[in-house]
Scaffold this motif. Sequence first.
Motif, PDB file in Angstrom:
ATOM      1  N   UNK A 104     -20.402  -3.980   5.485  1.00 44.04           N
ATOM      2  CA  UNK A 104     -20.662  -5.196   4.715  1.00 44.04           C
ATOM      3  C   UNK A 104     -19.348  -5.614   4.065  1.00 44.04           C
ATOM      4  N   UNK A 105     -18.754  -6.665   4.604  1.00 40.87           N
ATOM      5  CA  UNK A 105     -17.512  -7.189   4.053  1.00 40.87           C
ATOM      6  C   UNK A 105     -17.748  -8.544   3.443  1.00 40.87           C
ATOM      7  N   UNK A 106     -16.822  -9.006   2.618  1.00 39.82           N
ATOM      8  CA  UNK A 106     -17.001 -10.289   1.969  1.00 39.82           C
ATOM      9  C   UNK A 106     -15.708 -11.058   1.851  1.00 39.82           C
ATOM     10  N   UNK A 107     -15.830 -12.376   1.831  1.00 41.48           N
ATOM     11  CA  UNK A 107     -14.684 -13.279   1.705  1.00 41.48           C
ATOM     12  C   UNK A 107     -14.552 -13.713   0.255  1.00 41.48           C
ATOM     13  N   UNK A 112      -8.817 -13.296  -7.254  1.00 41.07           N
ATOM     14  CA  UNK A 112      -8.840 -11.871  -7.590  1.00 41.07           C
ATOM     15  C   UNK A 112     -10.188 -11.492  -8.190  1.00 41.07           C
ATOM     16  N   UNK A 113     -10.706 -12.365  -9.047  1.00 40.79           N
ATOM     17  CA  UNK A 113     -11.973 -12.065  -9.720  1.00 40.79           C
ATOM     18  C   UNK A 113     -13.101 -11.899  -8.697  1.00 40.79           C
ATOM     19  N   UNK A 114     -13.193 -12.839  -7.761  1.00 41.06           N
ATOM     20  CA  UNK A 114     -14.239 -12.737  -6.743  1.00 41.06           C
ATOM     21  C   UNK A 114     -14.045 -11.488  -5.895  1.00 41.06           C
ATOM     22  N   UNK A 115     -12.812 -11.180  -5.574  1.00 41.65           N
ATOM     23  CA  UNK A 115     -12.538  -9.975  -4.801  1.00 41.65           C
ATOM     24  C   UNK A 115     -12.967  -8.717  -5.521  1.00 41.65           C
ATOM     25  N   UNK A 117     -15.252  -8.496  -7.842  1.00 39.60           N
ATOM     26  CA  UNK A 117     -16.716  -8.468  -7.895  1.00 39.60           C
ATOM     27  C   UNK A 117     -17.292  -7.916  -6.596  1.00 39.60           C
ATOM     28  N   UNK A 118     -16.737  -8.336  -5.461  1.00 34.64           N
ATOM     29  CA  UNK A 118     -17.203  -7.828  -4.171  1.00 34.64           C
ATOM     30  C   UNK A 118     -16.937  -6.328  -4.047  1.00 34.64           C
ATOM     31  N   UNK A 119     -15.756  -5.915  -4.485  1.00 36.63           N
ATOM     32  CA  UNK A 119     -15.418  -4.489  -4.406  1.00 36.63           C
ATOM     33  C   UNK A 119     -16.350  -3.663  -5.282  1.00 36.63           C
ATOM     34  N   UNK A 120     -16.615  -4.144  -6.477  1.00 34.55           N
ATOM     35  CA  UNK A 120     -17.501  -3.411  -7.392  1.00 34.55           C
ATOM     36  C   UNK A 120     -18.932  -3.369  -6.879  1.00 34.55           C
ATOM     37  N   UNK A 121     -19.314  -4.378  -6.095  1.00 32.23           N
ATOM     38  CA  UNK A 121     -20.661  -4.418  -5.526  1.00 32.23           C
ATOM     39  C   UNK A 121     -20.807  -3.511  -4.305  1.00 32.23           C
ATOM     40  N   UNK A 122     -19.696  -2.932  -3.860  1.00 33.79           N
ATOM     41  CA  UNK A 122     -19.768  -1.987  -2.751  1.00 33.79           C
ATOM     42  C   UNK A 122     -19.314  -2.508  -1.410  1.00 33.79           C
ATOM     43  N   UNK A 123     -18.503  -3.561  -1.396  1.00 30.22           N
ATOM     44  CA  UNK A 123     -18.001  -4.087  -0.122  1.00 30.22           C
ATOM     45  C   UNK A 123     -17.175  -3.032   0.603  1.00 30.22           C
ATOM     46  N   UNK A 147      -1.959  -9.958  -2.170  1.00 28.54           N
ATOM     47  CA  UNK A 147      -2.194  -8.764  -1.355  1.00 28.54           C
ATOM     48  C   UNK A 147      -1.401  -7.568  -1.882  1.00 28.54           C
ATOM     49  N   UNK A 148      -0.198  -7.819  -2.376  1.00 26.44           N
ATOM     50  CA  UNK A 148       0.603  -6.731  -2.936  1.00 26.44           C
ATOM     51  C   UNK A 148      -0.085  -6.149  -4.168  1.00 26.44           C
ATOM     52  N   UNK A 149      -0.603  -7.033  -5.021  1.00 21.72           N
ATOM     53  CA  UNK A 149      -1.328  -6.567  -6.217  1.00 21.72           C
ATOM     54  C   UNK A 149      -2.563  -5.781  -5.820  1.00 21.72           C
ATOM     55  N   UNK A 150      -3.332  -6.310  -4.872  1.00 18.34           N
ATOM     56  CA  UNK A 150      -4.579  -5.649  -4.465  1.00 18.34           C
ATOM     57  C   UNK A 150      -4.292  -4.261  -3.901  1.00 18.34           C
ATOM     58  N   UNK A 151      -3.322  -4.171  -3.020  1.00 13.78           N
ATOM     59  CA  UNK A 151      -3.048  -2.887  -2.366  1.00 13.78           C
ATOM     60  C   UNK A 151      -2.556  -1.847  -3.368  1.00 13.78           C
TER      61      UNK A 151
END
Length: 206
Positions: A104-107, A112-115, A117-123, A147-151
Amino acid sequence: MDESRLYLVTPPLSDGAAFAPALESALSAAPVACLRLRIAADDEALIRRVADPLREICHSHDVAIVVTDHFRMVRALGLDGVHLANPRLNLREVRKTLGADAIVGGFAGCSRHQGMMLAEAGADYVAFGPVAHSELGDGQVADENLFAWWSEMITTPVVAEGGMNIERAAIFAAHADFIAVESAVWDHAEGAAAGVRAFSALLDTV
């Protein structure tokens, strides 16, 4: 982070059998991690007609296959999971429906906030994009800094997508777990196999 892997996205399809030769050629050319199906219309019969032949090709090459948004069709079609592009779809509810083993992946667009939220929801992964101006998203562009921040900060795998070409892949592969490619493969002047080989060769060097 390990080296980026190639993630293919189909154009909107209405005939899986017609697209099958291009897919077979692409997946035979070099390793691909995942294929995302985009369906041309919200029609159950059409989704089945597209998915059935392409699922068989993907699984014969050990490539995961996910469908955009139509999560209720995943089990019936024997797919590996779903990519949630529609922000109105609740990832936690989709996960309950599909179970822990489904992808289950998400766009998240450029947010960053939406990303998060998706990660915390278990994406299983979060996709950001577009990385260049395209029809994907709302006109904003996801730049290298996101992407640098996320990684650096988040452990959930990240996908770079939208307007991807070889030159951009060379930039984003330094930070993204997956490089999602659509037209740069399917519309490659020398065919889909040549497109896949070109991206694969690049990712091997980054």
